[in-house]
Write an enzyme that holds these catalytic residues in place. Structure first.
Site, PDB file in Angstrom:
ATOM      1  N   LYS A  13       0.825  -1.212   0.000  1.00 55.01           N
ATOM      2  CA  LYS A  13       0.000   0.000   0.000  1.00 55.01           C
ATOM      3  C   LYS A  13       0.860   1.263   0.000  1.00 55.01           C
ATOM      4  O   LYS A  13       0.587   2.204  -0.741  1.00 55.01           O
ATOM      5  CB  LYS A  13      -0.911   0.030   1.248  1.00 55.01           C
ATOM      6  CG  LYS A  13      -1.832  -1.172   1.357  1.00 55.01           C
ATOM      7  CD  LYS A  13      -2.691  -1.120   2.611  1.00 55.01           C
ATOM      8  CE  LYS A  13      -1.928  -1.136   3.923  1.00 55.01           C
ATOM      9  NZ  LYS A  13      -1.151  -2.371   4.177  1.00 55.01           N
ATOM     10  N   ARG A  88      -9.278   1.032   8.962  1.00 53.37           N
ATOM     11  CA  ARG A  88      -8.713  -0.245   9.399  1.00 53.37           C
ATOM     12  C   ARG A  88      -9.790  -1.174   9.963  1.00 53.37           C
ATOM     13  O   ARG A  88      -9.514  -2.310  10.265  1.00 53.37           O
ATOM     14  CB  ARG A  88      -7.744   0.066  10.501  1.00 53.37           C
ATOM     15  CG  ARG A  88      -6.300  -0.386  10.560  1.00 53.37           C
ATOM     16  CD  ARG A  88      -5.599  -0.907   9.426  1.00 53.37           C
ATOM     17  NE  ARG A  88      -4.285  -1.354   9.811  1.00 53.37           N
ATOM     18  CZ  ARG A  88      -3.151  -0.740   9.510  1.00 53.37           C
ATOM     19  NH1 ARG A  88      -3.159   0.358   8.808  1.00 53.37           N
ATOM     20  NH2 ARG A  88      -2.001  -1.258   9.884  1.00 53.37           N
ATOM     21  N   ARG A 127      11.754  -5.784   4.600  1.00 55.08           N
ATOM     22  CA  ARG A 127      11.409  -4.356   4.489  1.00 55.08           C
ATOM     23  C   ARG A 127      12.379  -3.507   5.286  1.00 55.08           C
ATOM     24  O   ARG A 127      12.692  -3.797   6.435  1.00 55.08           O
ATOM     25  CB  ARG A 127       9.980  -4.112   4.992  1.00 55.08           C
ATOM     26  CG  ARG A 127       9.669  -2.622   5.128  1.00 55.08           C
ATOM     27  CD  ARG A 127       8.208  -2.288   5.045  1.00 55.08           C
ATOM     28  NE  ARG A 127       7.422  -2.780   6.154  1.00 55.08           N
ATOM     29  CZ  ARG A 127       6.106  -2.621   6.239  1.00 55.08           C
ATOM     30  NH1 ARG A 127       5.448  -2.016   5.264  1.00 55.08           N
ATOM     31  NH2 ARG A 127       5.454  -3.092   7.279  1.00 55.08           N
ATOM     32  N   ARG A 155      11.581  -1.808  10.850  1.00 55.23           N
ATOM     33  CA  ARG A 155      10.559  -1.392  11.816  1.00 55.23           C
ATOM     34  C   ARG A 155      10.468  -2.415  12.944  1.00 55.23           C
ATOM     35  O   ARG A 155      10.498  -3.613  12.681  1.00 55.23           O
ATOM     36  CB  ARG A 155       9.200  -1.294  11.117  1.00 55.23           C
ATOM     37  CG  ARG A 155       8.997   0.037  10.437  1.00 55.23           C
ATOM     38  CD  ARG A 155       7.767   0.073   9.575  1.00 55.23           C
ATOM     39  NE  ARG A 155       6.575  -0.527  10.148  1.00 55.23           N
ATOM     40  CZ  ARG A 155       5.404  -0.541   9.532  1.00 55.23           C
ATOM     41  NH1 ARG A 155       5.279   0.004   8.333  1.00 55.23           N
ATOM     42  NH2 ARG A 155       4.362  -1.099  10.090  1.00 55.23           N
ATOM     43  N   ARG A 166      -0.194  -9.214  13.365  1.00 54.93           N
ATOM     44  CA  ARG A 166      -0.818  -8.152  12.567  1.00 54.93           C
ATOM     45  C   ARG A 166      -1.666  -8.745  11.453  1.00 54.93           C
ATOM     46  O   ARG A 166      -2.692  -8.184  11.077  1.00 54.93           O
ATOM     47  CB  ARG A 166       0.272  -7.229  11.997  1.00 54.93           C
ATOM     48  CG  ARG A 166       0.845  -6.315  13.076  1.00 54.93           C
ATOM     49  CD  ARG A 166       2.175  -5.729  12.675  1.00 54.93           C
ATOM     50  NE  ARG A 166       2.078  -4.876  11.516  1.00 54.93           N
ATOM     51  CZ  ARG A 166       3.118  -4.595  10.727  1.00 54.93           C
ATOM     52  NH1 ARG A 166       4.304  -5.108  10.981  1.00 54.93           N
ATOM     53  NH2 ARG A 166       2.951  -3.817   9.691  1.00 54.93           N
TER      54      ARG A 166
HETATM   55  P1  ADP Z   1       1.458  -1.615   7.382  1.00 54.93           P
HETATM   56  O1  ADP Z   1       1.904  -0.594   6.367  1.00 54.93           O
HETATM   57  O2  ADP Z   1       2.481  -2.647   7.595  1.00 54.93           O
HETATM   58  O3  ADP Z   1       0.099  -2.157   7.097  1.00 54.93           O
HETATM   59  P2  ADP Z   1       0.946   0.648   9.053  1.00 54.93           P
HETATM   60  O4  ADP Z   1       2.129   1.514   8.912  1.00 54.93           O
HETATM   61  O5  ADP Z   1      -0.275   1.020   8.290  1.00 54.93           O
HETATM   62  O6  ADP Z   1       1.358  -0.857   8.758  1.00 54.93           O
HETATM   63  O7  ADP Z   1       0.532   0.538  10.586  1.00 54.93           O
HETATM   64  C1  ADP Z   1       1.463   0.223  11.587  1.00 54.93           C
HETATM   65  C2  ADP Z   1       0.736   0.210  12.925  1.00 54.93           C
HETATM   66  O8  ADP Z   1       0.180   1.503  13.183  1.00 54.93           O
HETATM   67  C3  ADP Z   1      -0.454  -0.749  12.983  1.00 54.93           C
HETATM   68  O9  ADP Z   1      -0.084  -2.072  13.337  1.00 54.93           O
HETATM   69  C4  ADP Z   1      -1.318  -0.080  14.066  1.00 54.93           C
HETATM   70  O10 ADP Z   1      -0.801  -0.323  15.353  1.00 54.93           O
HETATM   71  C5  ADP Z   1      -1.109   1.400  13.766  1.00 54.93           C
HETATM   72  N1  ADP Z   1      -2.111   1.938  12.813  1.00 54.93           N
HETATM   73  C6  ADP Z   1      -1.855   2.487  11.595  1.00 54.93           C
HETATM   74  N2  ADP Z   1      -2.989   2.915  11.017  1.00 54.93           N
HETATM   75  C7  ADP Z   1      -3.991   2.642  11.889  1.00 54.93           C
HETATM   76  C8  ADP Z   1      -5.401   2.835  11.870  1.00 54.93           C
HETATM   77  N3  ADP Z   1      -6.028   3.400  10.810  1.00 54.93           N
HETATM   78  N4  ADP Z   1      -6.115   2.410  12.944  1.00 54.93           N
HETATM   79  C9  ADP Z   1      -5.516   1.844  14.007  1.00 54.93           C
HETATM   80  N5  ADP Z   1      -4.194   1.633  14.090  1.00 54.93           N
HETATM   81  C10 ADP Z   1      -3.422   2.027  13.040  1.00 54.93           C
HETATM   82  P1  ADP Z   2       2.368  -1.810   3.145  1.00 51.97           P
HETATM   83  O1  ADP Z   2       2.374  -0.308   3.093  1.00 51.97           O
HETATM   84  O2  ADP Z   2       1.118  -2.392   2.551  1.00 51.97           O
HETATM   85  O3  ADP Z   2       2.660  -2.336   4.511  1.00 51.97           O
HETATM   86  P2  ADP Z   2       4.933  -1.640   1.702  1.00 51.97           P
HETATM   87  O4  ADP Z   2       4.644  -0.766   0.528  1.00 51.97           O
HETATM   88  O5  ADP Z   2       5.667  -1.049   2.843  1.00 51.97           O
HETATM   89  O6  ADP Z   2       3.539  -2.331   2.208  1.00 51.97           O
HETATM   90  O7  ADP Z   2       5.697  -2.954   1.168  1.00 51.97           O
HETATM   91  C1  ADP Z   2       6.146  -3.965   2.076  1.00 51.97           C
HETATM   92  C2  ADP Z   2       7.525  -4.465   1.617  1.00 51.97           C
HETATM   93  O8  ADP Z   2       7.400  -5.180   0.381  1.00 51.97           O
HETATM   94  C3  ADP Z   2       8.532  -3.347   1.345  1.00 51.97           C
HETATM   95  O9  ADP Z   2       9.798  -3.811   1.714  1.00 51.97           O
HETATM   96  C4  ADP Z   2       8.434  -3.106  -0.161  1.00 51.97           C
HETATM   97  O10 ADP Z   2       9.658  -2.619  -0.714  1.00 51.97           O
HETATM   98  C5  ADP Z   2       8.133  -4.524  -0.667  1.00 51.97           C
HETATM   99  N1  ADP Z   2       7.234  -4.530  -1.835  1.00 51.97           N
HETATM  100  C6  ADP Z   2       6.192  -3.692  -2.092  1.00 51.97           C
HETATM  101  N2  ADP Z   2       5.566  -4.023  -3.245  1.00 51.97           N
HETATM  102  C7  ADP Z   2       6.219  -5.128  -3.730  1.00 51.97           C
HETATM  103  C8  ADP Z   2       6.054  -5.951  -4.892  1.00 51.97           C
HETATM  104  N3  ADP Z   2       5.067  -5.712  -5.772  1.00 51.97           N
HETATM  105  N4  ADP Z   2       6.898  -6.989  -5.048  1.00 51.97           N
HETATM  106  C9  ADP Z   2       7.882  -7.239  -4.139  1.00 51.97           C
HETATM  107  N5  ADP Z   2       8.101  -6.493  -3.040  1.00 51.97           N
HETATM  108  C10 ADP Z   2       7.284  -5.455  -2.822  1.00 51.97           C
END
Ligand code: ADP
Ligand code: ADP
Length: 210
Positions: A13, A88, A127, A155, A166
């Site tokens: 995302k 979420r 990542r 992270r 998660r």
């Molecule tokens: P990822 O990109 O791996 O999906 P995020 O960066 O969106 O993770 O979120 C990391 C953490 O931040 C989540 O596990 C949660 O604890 C918190 N978080 C982020 N967005 C939200 C939301 N919209 N509602 C509740 N918690 C959130």
């Molecule tokens: P999210 O915001 O949904 O948690 P990220 O954009 O941070 O996801 O991507 C999670 C990890 O996967 C990062 O290390 C990113 O560089 C890698 N990644 C993202 N898209 C792809 C893809 N299409 N193929 C392989 N690796 C990817």
């Protein structure tokens, strides 16, 4: 254009959202990024959110909604926004509907990035983030340039155990949003998130007729 990116943690995302935001000329509103910023700066919000984030739990809705309201009120978001990591759960989705209604705006669509759980665990372990710019890399699939590679960090919530938790939270609380939006008349586009990054972007753009 107001667009929601839905998908499991690690589905891509953030990666896709940044590229889309640039292309469409609207900001990306990533609640996770905003929360991590607050933790880094040691604000009241950061202090209240940190425990939940480290445990891989959702932060309480009331902490999130103000952030989103504020981000949407910003001048940069007048033409819309890409929502990454928000909503979420169904409660947040209902609140977003209300906030947008108050602002006399509406959602244009939802993009779901489909990626299986086993791929997610591999993605999260590789990542890495540039703490200066917030730019996200992957050690194998999207490696940082040599000069950046020396300071990228992992992270704390990307450890395998927390990632698995998660994923459970995602399946229990967030994935029901797919059905929530499918029951509205909003277009919900499913995109195969396991394709290479550029191909995922191209598919998103073509699903949006761009
Ligand atoms: P990822 O990109 O791996 O999906 P995020 O960066 O969106 O993770 O979120 C990391 C953490 O931040 C989540 O596990 C949660 O604890 C918190 N978080 C982020 N967005 C939200 C939301 N919209 N509602 C509740 N918690 C959130
Ligand atoms: P999210 O915001 O949904 O948690 P990220 O954009 O941070 O996801 O991507 C999670 C990890 O996967 C990062 O290390 C990113 O560089 C890698 N990644 C993202 N898209 C792809 C893809 N299409 N193929 C392989 N690796 C990817």
């Amino acid at each position: 254009m107001h667009l929601i990116l839905l998908g499991a943690p690690g589905a891509g995302k953030g990666t896709q959202g940044s590229q889309l935001a640039e292309r469409l000329g609207v900001p990306k509103i990533a609640t996770g990024d905003i929360l991590r910023g607050a933790v880094r700066e040691g604000t009241e919000l950061g202090r209240r959110a940190k425990g939940y984030m480290d445990a891989g739990e959702l932060v309480p809705d009331e902490l999130i909604l103000d952030l989103v309201r504020e981000a949407l009120a910003d001048d940069s978001a007048r033409q819309g926004a890409i929502f990454d990591g928000f909503p979420r759960n169904v409660g947040q989705a209902r609140s977003l509907d209300r906030i947008l209604l108050e602002l006399r705006r509406r959602l244009d669509g939802v993009v779901v990035l489909d990626v299986d759980d086993d791929v997610i665990v591999e993605r999260m372990s590789g990542r890495r983030t540039d703490p200066e710019t917030g730019h996200v890399y992957h050690l194998v699939h999207n490696p940082p340039p040599e000069e950046v590679a020396v300071w990228v960090v992992q992270r704390p919530d990307d450890r395998e155990e927390t990632v698995r938790h998660r994923l459970t939270v995602y399946h229990d609380q967030t994935s029901p949003l797919i059905e929530y939006y499918e029951q509205t008349d909003l277009p919900v586009h499913h995109v195969d998130g396991t394709l290479p990054i550029e191909q995922v972007q191209a598919k998103i753009l073509s699903s949006l007729n761009r």
